[in-house]
Design an enzyme around this catalytic site. Structure first.
Site, PDB file in Angstrom:
ATOM      1  N   ARG A  66      35.732  51.738  31.793  1.00 47.68           N
ATOM      2  CA  ARG A  66      34.672  51.765  31.647  1.00 47.68           C
ATOM      3  C   ARG A  66      33.706  53.490  30.983  1.00 47.68           C
ATOM      4  O   ARG A  66      33.336  53.712  32.545  1.00 47.68           O
ATOM      5  CB  ARG A  66      33.533  50.722  31.489  1.00 47.68           C
ATOM      6  CG  ARG A  66      34.717  49.657  31.919  1.00 47.68           C
ATOM      7  CD  ARG A  66      34.489  48.134  33.780  1.00 47.68           C
ATOM      8  NE  ARG A  66      32.884  48.131  33.593  1.00 47.68           N
ATOM      9  CZ  ARG A  66      32.735  47.034  33.205  1.00 47.68           C
ATOM     10  NH1 ARG A  66      33.509  46.317  33.621  1.00 47.68           N
ATOM     11  NH2 ARG A  66      31.509  46.266  33.325  1.00 47.68           N
ATOM     12  N   ASP A  88      41.177  32.854  30.568  1.00 45.09           N
ATOM     13  CA  ASP A  88      40.290  33.710  31.623  1.00 45.09           C
ATOM     14  C   ASP A  88      40.055  34.881  31.839  1.00 45.09           C
ATOM     15  O   ASP A  88      40.921  35.557  31.644  1.00 45.09           O
ATOM     16  CB  ASP A  88      39.770  32.920  32.711  1.00 45.09           C
ATOM     17  CG  ASP A  88      38.235  33.399  33.464  1.00 45.09           C
ATOM     18  OD1 ASP A  88      37.329  33.259  32.583  1.00 45.09           O
ATOM     19  OD2 ASP A  88      38.225  33.409  34.649  1.00 45.09           O
ATOM     20  N   ASP A 148      41.060  30.578  36.648  1.00 46.56           N
ATOM     21  CA  ASP A 148      41.056  30.726  38.094  1.00 46.56           C
ATOM     22  C   ASP A 148      40.297  29.942  39.091  1.00 46.56           C
ATOM     23  O   ASP A 148      39.914  30.045  40.317  1.00 46.56           O
ATOM     24  CB  ASP A 148      40.869  32.148  38.571  1.00 46.56           C
ATOM     25  CG  ASP A 148      39.663  33.069  38.806  1.00 46.56           C
ATOM     26  OD1 ASP A 148      39.591  32.891  37.690  1.00 46.56           O
ATOM     27  OD2 ASP A 148      39.238  34.285  39.834  1.00 46.56           O
ATOM     28  N   THR A 162      37.573  37.342  34.581  1.00 48.48           N
ATOM     29  CA  THR A 162      37.954  36.991  35.510  1.00 48.48           C
ATOM     30  C   THR A 162      37.765  36.447  36.360  1.00 48.48           C
ATOM     31  O   THR A 162      38.114  35.699  36.548  1.00 48.48           O
ATOM     32  CB  THR A 162      35.367  37.351  35.970  1.00 48.48           C
ATOM     33  OG1 THR A 162      35.026  38.023  34.760  1.00 48.48           O
ATOM     34  CG2 THR A 162      35.512  37.902  37.210  1.00 48.48           C
TER      35      THR A 162
END
Length: 1241
Positions: free
Chosen positions: A627, A433, A865, A435
Site C-alpha cells: 500500500r 470477509d 471471523d 479483515t
C-alpha cells in the site's frame, strides 16, 4: 434560562453540523436518501429512568398473541428448552419425508389383516434414528444455551436509584442509564450522554461490527455533556427520545431528544452500538435505546436456519419417487391379486368355505396394503442410521487432521455440524470477509523511496539489528521490521535535506494520538496505516512526542523541536490526501502533504526531476502488493500564507456548501509541491492466502470478498491475495450502470441518471466487451442497496392490502421487476473472474449470499471471523468461522471452525471431496444392494398368487441391511478415497466433479435400480431354473431352501460387487467383508435353530433351512453361478470404462497437461481511469479527526480533573460558547507554560 437553553441548542446544532457534513463526503448521499425515507415510522419513544412507561406497551406478533414492545437485553439463540425440546425436535425431524413415510408404514403394521412384517421390524430402527438425531440436536443446542448464558451474564453498571450498581447484561432495560469503563463492550444500543473525555468524546473500536480496527469517535450532545456531571444529575435526567423503530441499518440513526422544553437532533455520531468496544475512554455513560434483539447488530444476525445438503434434498425427492413407485407396484400387484383370487374361486369352488367371506375386491384391497408394507424395506431405514454414523466419523477426521492444526494458538479445526460434510465437496462460491480473515489486521512499514532511491530491500540479520544501530534512541519500540543500513547511515549523518524533510513529514503530518504509559509512548491512530508510518519515523529517529491544539512536538535524532500548526487539511475519500501547514522553529512556513500517487503527482512543481524514479518505485511496490502513499512538501512565504488564510477563514464560516468551498481552498494551496518520495506499507495477509485463492480458482470456485472496509483498501488486498491481477479490467459502479442501463428501465436509478428495473436480462451490446479479457467487479454497499430495494419493498408490503400480498395486484409486478434487477446483476457478476463488495453492512453480506443462491442455484460457503459476518455465515449453505482477533461470535454460529483461511483448501479439496465421494458411493451401493436383495419379493409374487407372502425369512429381512451387508459399505463410507490428499491439493481440478453432481444423481440412482433389479432377477430365476421341483441329497425344492438359496446368492453377489467398488483398501475393508460372512453364518444359525423354533414358532419359521441348503451341492452350484453371472457384466463394464471413460487418472493427466501448457501471460499495465498505471494507494483513514484536533476537542489538560464528582470522570473545561472555534491556529504565543500543554488521551 430560556436564552441559555437556546444558546446551548444552537451550540449543539453547530457541533453537529461538521460531523454531518463530513459524513456526507465519506458516505454516498444516495445511501441516506434510500435509508431515511419519508415513510419511516418515528414511533419509538424512550423515556430515561422510567421502566414503568416501557412496560405498559405490547405489540402483536402472531395472530392475537402479544408481547412486550420494548425487548429486554437478554438474547436467546437456542432453539429448545426443557418443555419444547421433545415436541419441537420431533416436529423438525418429521419434516423429513422419509421419517413420515416410515411412520405411515408402522401405523399400517398395527392392522392385523394387512401386517406382513413384525411390528418391531420398523419401529425399533425409527426410534433409534430419531434418538440419534435428537441427541445430536440437543448437544448443539446445549452449546448455544451456554453461549447465551455467558453473554447475558457479562457484568455492567446500571443506574439504580441514585447510584450505579453492578449487574448483568440481561438486567438492562430500555431507558436505563449504563456506565461503561475502558475496554468494556457496549451491551446495547446507547445514546452517549457524557464521558470522561473533553467535550464528552468517546473512542470506540467497531471491529466486531464492520471489521475495522481503527478507532472511531462518538460525541455527546453539548447539553448533556454540561448538565449530566454527577450521579444525582444522571438520576434526575428525564429526557424523552423519539426515533425510528428498530432496524438493521448499521450506519444510520435519526431521532430527537426532548428535555426541559427543548429539542435536540440525534444522529449516528451520538450512538454507541452493541458490540463496540470502548477504547481510550476511562468512563462513559449512555441511555439504552434499543436492547437485546432490537439492537442493530442483532437485527443483522438473522435466525438459526436448518441447513440441508444438496444430497439430502435429492434424497427427499428420491424417497418421494420410490414411495410413488411402491404405491404403483403395490397397486398393480393388488390388481393381480384380485384377478387371481376371482379366477381361483371360479376354478376351485370346493374351497369356498375358506374364502366365502371375502370378495376379490376386498382381497385385492388387503393385498395392496400388505404389499406396501412388504416392499417398504426397499427404503432401508438402516441406511439413514449408517448415514449419521458416517457423517459423525468424517467430522471426527476433520477434528483430528493435524494439517489444519494451528500450533501458535493450540487450535485444531472443529466440525461443529456433523451433517454437512458431503456439501464441502460441492462448493461453487466462497464469500469471504477481508479483515481478520484474509489479512492479519497488522500494518508494517516495509519500504520507502526517498529522492528516487529505494530503501528497505535489505534483510535483518542476527548480527545487525536496528536496535544496535539506534541504541541511542530511547523511544525505539523494537517491533519494526523495516531495515536498511544505508538509510540508517544517511539519517544519522543528518546531511541530506530530502531525507530530513521526508522523516519530518512522517512525524508531523498525521492525526495520531499519543499517551505515555510506564515511560513508553503509546500511539492510538485513526487508521493502522497512520500508526505504521508514525512508528516507522519513531524507530528511525524522528519521534512524535506530543501535541497541543496548535503545536506538535517531535524529537529529531534526540533534539526536541516544536512546530506551530497553522492548519490541518483533513483527509477524506474524495481528496485522498491530507496536509499539515506548520511554522518550524526557524519561522519558515511549510506544507507537508501525503496522499494517493495519482493525486500527488498531478500537483507537483514543474521541476519533476525525481518523478520518473519515484513512479518506477511505485510500480515495483504495486507489483509486491504494498500500500503506497506519495509524500510532498513546499515552502510558503508570509504573504502567500496570509492571503490563503483569509480565504480559508471565509470558507470555514459559510453556512452552505462549506465542505465544497473548503475543498477548493485546500486545492489552491496544495499545488506546486516538491516530491519527496513514497512509502510502502504491507497489510499483512494470513499465511497461504494467495496460494489458497489460486487453488480455489483452479477448482472452479468463485471467490467474492465482502467487506465493510473502504474501496481502495479492499482492491489493494484483492491484488495482494491474487484475487485481482494486473491483466484484469475492474468494472466500477458507473461502468456497471452503463452495462445494465440498455436492458433496464425504471423510475429508480442505479446511478444518478441510470435505470433500475430490468426489461431484459441479456447484455447483448456488451457481450463482446465482457468476453474480451478478464473482468473484476467492485461495488459498494450504496450500489447494492439499489439492487436489493430491501427497505422500500418491506415498507411497501406493510402498507399493501391482503389482495396485493396474495399477488393479485401491482406488488407482485414490482417484486418481479426487482428480482430481474438482481438476476441481471448476478449474471453480470458471474461473467467476472472476481467480485469485491466494499462498505457493506452485515445484512447486505447476507443479502448478497442469498441473491447468488437464489438466482444461480449454487452451493455457497461463507467464511468470516467477526460478529459482522454472522448473518452471512448463517445464510450460506456452509458457514466457516475463523478463530481470529475479533472474538468467537463467528465461530459460535458457524458449521466449521478454522484457525486460518489457508486451511480452507484442506477442508474443501481433501475432506470435502472425500466426504462427498464416500457418501455418493455409499448411497449408490446401498441402493444397489437393497434392490438386489429385496426386489425378489416382487418376482416371487407372480408365483405365489399375488398373496403378499414374503419369500425371505423375516429375520433375514430385518438383518439384511443391518448386519449382513452393512459392514463393507460402512467402512467404504468411512475410508474410501480415489486419490491421496497430496494429489487432491496438487490437482484441484478434480474438485469439479462434485460441483457437477457426477458421483450421485438421478441417473446414477436409476443405474443402481436397474443394476440391483437385474441382479435380483438373475438370483431368483437361476435358482428357480436349477431347483424347480427337483430333488437333491438334502434339498427337495422346498420353499424354505429355495428362499435361503436366493438370499445367500444375494449376500455373496453384493459382497463381490463391493470388492470391485472399493478403490482404497484398508485392513478394515478386509475385516468388514469377513465380518459380513461371519455374521450371516452366525445369525442364520441362531435364528434357524430348533431351540429358537421351539421357543417361538411364529417368530422363527425357518429351522435349519440355511444348513440344509448350503450342505447340498445343487444350491452351492446355484449360488456360485448367480455370483458369476452377476459379476461378469459388472466387471466388463468397469474394464471398458477404465479404458474409454474419463477416469480419475485421465482427469489428473489432463490437469497436468493443462498445467504444463500454461505460458507466461502478457499482462497489460494500462488500465482505464488510472493514468496508464495501477495505483496501489490504500489508506484506511476516516475524516473528522483533524477537526477534533484543530478545535482542541480531543485534548486533555494536565492537572486536576474538573468533573471528578461523577464516577471516574475526568476532562477539560469547555471553551467559552461565545468564542468561535478557530480552524486556523492563532498567532503563536511565546512563554506557554508546561501546565498549559495538552496531551492526547
Amino acid at each position: 434560562m430560556l436564552d441559555s437553553s437556546r444558546t446551548q441548542t444552537e451550540a449543539s446544532n453547530g457541533e453537529q453540523a461538521k460531523p454531518e457534513s463530513k459524513m456526507a463526503n465519506q458516505e454516498s448521499p444516495r445511501k441516506y436518501q434510500n435509508e431515511a425515507k419519508p415513510q419511516q415510522d418515528f414511533t419509538w419513544v424512550v423515556k430515561a429512568n422510567d421502566r414503568a412507561y416501557h412496560e405498559q406497551f405490547r405489540k402483536t406478533y402472531a395472530c392475537c398473541l402479544k408481547r412486550k414492545k420494548y425487548a429486554c437485553n437478554a438474547i436467546k439463540t437456542a432453539k429448545y428448552n426443557i418443555l419444547t425440546f421433545l415436541p419441537l425436535n420431533l416436529y423438525e425431524q418429521f419434516h423429513r419425508l422419509v421419517n413420515v413415510y416410515f411412520l405411515f408404514i408402522i401405523l399400517l403394521q398395527t392392522v392385523p389383516q394387512i401386517s406382513t412384517l413384525p411390528w418391531f421390524a420398523l419401529l425399533f430402527p425409527l426410534v433409534l434414528l430419531l434418538s440419534i438425531r435428537g441427541i445430536r440436536d440437543l448437544i448443539d443446542d446445549i452449546a448455544r444455551h451456554r453461549s447465551d448464558w455467558e453473554i447475558n451474564s457479562r457484568p455492567c453498571e446500571i443506574l439504580t436509584g441514585e447510584s450505579f450498581v453492578q449487574k448483568k447484561w440481561r438486567d438492562i432495560c430500555v431507558g436505563d442509564i449504563v456506565c461503561l469503563r475502558k475496554d468494556s463492550i457496549v451491551p446495547a444500543d446507547l445514546l452517549l450522554l457524557s464521558s470522561s473525555e473533553p467535550n464528552s468524546l468517546c473512542y470506540v473500536e467497531t471491529m466486531d461490527i464492520d471489521g475495522e480496527t481503527n478507532l472511531k469517535y462518538r460525541q455527546a450532545l453539548l447539553v448533556t455533556h454540561e448538565q449530566l456531571v454527577s450521579e444525582d444529575s444522571m438520576a434526575a435526567f428525564d429526557g424523552k427520545i423519539t426515533c425510528e423503530e428498530p432496524n438493521s441499518r448499521m450506519h444510520s440513526f435519526i431521532g430527537t431528544l426532548e428535555w426541559r422544553g427543548e429539542k435536540y437532533s440525534l444522529d449516528s455520531e451520538k450512538i454507541l452500538l452493541r458490540g463496540c468496544k470502548v477504547r481510550n475512554t476511562e468512563a462513559c455513560y449512555g441511555l439504552v435505546i434499543y436492547a437485546g434483539f432490537d439492537s442493530k447488530i442483532m437485527k443483522n444476525c438473522g435466525k438459526v436456519k436448518l441447513k440441508k445438503t444438496k444430497l439430502s434434498r435429492l434424497m427427499d425427492r428420491l424417497v418421494i419417487l420410490i414411495a410413488v413407485s411402491l404405491f404403483l407396484i403395490s397397486f398393480s400387484l393388488a390388481i393381480g391379486s384380485g384377478v387371481w383370487a376371482g379366477k381361483f374361486q371360479q376354478e376351485h369352488g370346493y374351497l369356498s368355505a375358506f374364502y366365502n367371506k371375502m370378495s376379490p375386491a376386498e382381497y385385492a384391497f388387503f393385498a395392496f396394503w400388505g404389499f406396501l408394507i412388504l416392499l417398504s424395506l426397499v427404503i432401508p431405514m438402516s441406511m439413514l442410521i449408517t448415514f449419521e454414523f458416517i457423517y459423525l466419523v468424517n467430522s471426527c477426521f476433520i477434528n483430528w487432521d493435524m494439517e489444519m492444526y494451528y500450533a501458535p494458538k493450540d487450535m485444531p479445526a472443529k466440525a461443529r455440524s456433523t451433517s454437512l460434510n458431503d456439501q464441502l465437496g460441492q462448493i461453487q462460491y466462497v464469500f469471504s470477509d477481508k479483515t481478520g480473515t484474509l489479512t492479519q489486521n497488522i500494518m508494517t512499514f516495509k519500504k520507502c523511496c526517498i529522492n528516487g532511491k529505494i530503501y528497505g530491500s535489505q534483510i535483518k540479520t542476527q548480527d545487525k539489528s536496528m536496535g544496535a544501530d539506534l541504541n541511542w534512541s530511547k523511544y525505539l519500540d523494537g517491533k519494526e521490521e523495516f531495515y536498511d543500513q544505508l538509510l540508517l547511515d544517511t539519517i544519522r549523518q543528518d546531511e541530506d535535506p530530502v531525507v530530513k524533510e521526508f522523516m519530518r513529514l512522517l512525524a508531523l503530518c498525521h492525526t495520531v494520538m499519543v499517551e505515555e504509559k510506564q515511560n513508553q509512548l503509546v500511539y492510538q491512530a485513526a487508521s493502522p496505516d497512520e500508526e505504521a508510518l508514525v512508528t516507522a519515523a519513531r524507530n528511525l529517529g524522528y519521534v512524535f512526542l506530543s501535541r497541543t491544539q496548535d503545536t506538535v512536538t517531535i524529537s529529531e535524532l534526540g533534539v526536541e523541536r516544536t512546530y506551530r500548526v497553522l492548519a490541518l487539511l483533513d483527509f477524506n475519500s474524495v481528496r485522498k490526501r491530507m496536509s499539515v501547514l506548520v511554522r518550524d522553529p526557524e519561522g519558515r512556513i511549510k506544507l507537508y502533504t501525503k496522499g494517493a500517487d495519482t493525486i500527488i503527482l498531478e500537483r507537483l512543481h514543474s521541476d519533476r526531476a525525481m518523478e520518473g524514479c519515484t513512479v518506477k518505485a511505485l510500480d515495483s511496490f504495486a507489483a509486491e502488493t504494498l500500500r503506497t502513499l506519495c509524500l510532498a512538501t513546499k515552502e510558503m512565504d508570509e504573504k502567500e500564507f496570509n492571503a490563503w488564510s483569509k480565504k480559508h477563514h471565509a470558507a470555514s464560516v459559510l453556512l452552505q456548501d462549506r465542505e465544497q468551498q473548503l475543498d477548493k481552498v485546500y486545492e489552491e494551496i496544495e499545488q506546486d509541491l516538491k516530491l519527496l518520495g513514497a512509502t510502502a506499507i504491507e497489510d499483512k495477509l494470513q499465511d497461504g492466502v494467495p496460494e489458497t485463492i489460486q487453488l480455489l480458482k483452479r477448482g472452479d470456485i468463485k471467490v467474492w470478498v465482502l467487506t465493510g472496509d473502504k474501496q481502495e483498501t479492499a482492491v489493494n488486498i484483492g491484488f495482494a491475495c491474487q484475487l485481482l491481477s494486473d491483466d484484469m479490467t475492474i468494472l466500477e459502479e458507473s461502468e456497471i450502470s452503463e452495462i445494465l442501463e440498455p436492458t433496464c428501465h425504471s423510475n429508480n436509478s442505479l446511478a444518478s441518471s441510470g435505470a433500475a428495473l430490468c426489461k431484459d436480462n441479456s447484455f447483448l451490446p456488451f457481450q463482446a466487451f465482457l468476453m474480451h479479457g478478464k473482468k473484476a467487479l467492485v461495488v459498494t454497499g450504496d450500489f447494492l442497496d439499489k439492487i436489493f430495494h430491501t427497505e422500500g419493498e418491506k415498507k411497501a408490503m406493510q402498507k399493501t392490502g391482503w389482495l396485493q400480498r396474495l399477488g393479485c395486484c401491482r406488488g407482485d409486478v414490482e417484486k418481479d421487476q426487482g428480482s430481474l434487477i438482481e438476476k441481471a446483476f448476478v449474471e453480470l457478476a458471474t461473467t467476472c473472474q472476481a467480485v469485491i463488495c466494499c462498505r457493506v453492512t452485515p445484512k447486505q453480506k447476507a443479502l448478497v449470499v442469498q441473491m447468488v443462491k437464489r438466482h444461480n442455484n449454487t452451493i455457497s460457503l461463507a467464511i468470516g471471523d467477526g460478529a459482522n459476518d454472522v448473518n452471512m455465515i448463517k445464510t450460506a449453505d456452509i458457514g466457516v468461522g475463523i478463530s481470529g482477533q475479533e472474538g468467537m461470535q463467528a465461530v459460535q454460529c458457524s458449521d466449521y471452525a478454522l484457525a486460518q483461511f489457508r486451511y480452507l483448501q484442506q477442508l474443501l479439496f481433501v475432506h470435502g471431496r472425500w466426504s462427498y465421494l464416500r457418501i455418493c458411493k455409499f448411497l449408490r451401493y446401498f441402493f444397489y444392494k437393497t434392490f438386489a436383495g429385496m426386489m425378489v419379493q416382487i418376482w416371487f409374487a407372480f408365483y405365489a398368487g399375488f398373496t403378499a407372502q414374503p419369500l425371505l425369512e423375516g429375520w433375514f429381512l430385518a438383518l439384511y441391511n443391518v448386519f449382513y451387508t452393512s459392514c463393507p459399505v460402512l467402512f467404504m463410507g468411512l475410508f474410501e478415497q480415489d486419490v491421496s490428499a497430496k494429489k487432491c491439493l496438487q490437482f484441484p481440478e478434480l474438485y469439479k466433479a462434485g460441483q457437477k453432481d457426477k458421483f450421485f444423481n438421478i441417473r446414477t440412482f436409476c443405474v443402481s435400480f436397474i443394476h440391483g433389479s437385474l441382479a435380483s432377477l438373475a438370483n431368483f430365476y437361476i435358482a428357480l431354473w436349477a431347483m424347480g421341483d427337483g430333488a437333491g441329497i438334502r434339498v427337495i425344492g422346498d420353499y424354505q431352501s429355495f428362499a435361503m438359496t436366493v438370499a445367500t446368492s444375494a449376500i455373496f453377489t453384493v459382497i463381490a460387487e463391493i470388492m470391485m467398488e472399493v478403490k482404497f483398501w484398508t485392513i478394515f475393508s478386509v475385516l468388514a467383508i469377513v465380518a459380513s460372512v461371519a455374521l450371516y453364518c452366525l445369525l442364520s444359525y441362531l435364528t434357524q435353530s430348533f431351540q429358537a423354533f421351539k421357543w417361538d414358532p411364529k417368530a422363527f419359521q425357518f429351522p435349519d433351512a440355511t444348513k440344509n441348503a448350503l450342505t447340498d451341492p445343487i444350491p452351492l452350484f446355484v449360488i456360485v453361478l448367480c455370483v458369476v453371472v452377476n459379476t461378469i457384466p459388472s466387471l466388463t463394464v468397469r474394464v471398458v470404462h477404465s479404458f474409454m471413460g474419463p477416469t480419475a487418472l485421465a482427469e489428473r493427466c489432463q490437469a497436468r497437461d493443462m498445467q504444463k501448457q500454461k505460458t507466461v501471460e502478457l499482462t497489460s499495465h494500462i488500465r482505464r481511469n488510472s493514468h496508464l498505471r495501477r495505483s496501489s494507494y490504500a489508506f484506511s483513514h476516516k475524516a473528522g479527526y483533524a477537526d477534533l484536533i484543530s478545535r482542541g476537542a480531543s485534548m486533555r489538560v494536565k492537572g486536576p480533573h474538573v468533573r471528578s464528582q461523577l464516577n471516574g470522570f475526568g476532562g477539560a473545561p469547555l471553551p467559552s460558547q461565545d468564542s468561535p472555534t478557530p480552524s486556523i491556529a492563532e498567532p503563536f504565543r511565546d512563554g506557554v507554560s508546561a501546565e498549559q500543554k495538552f496531551h492526547l488521551c
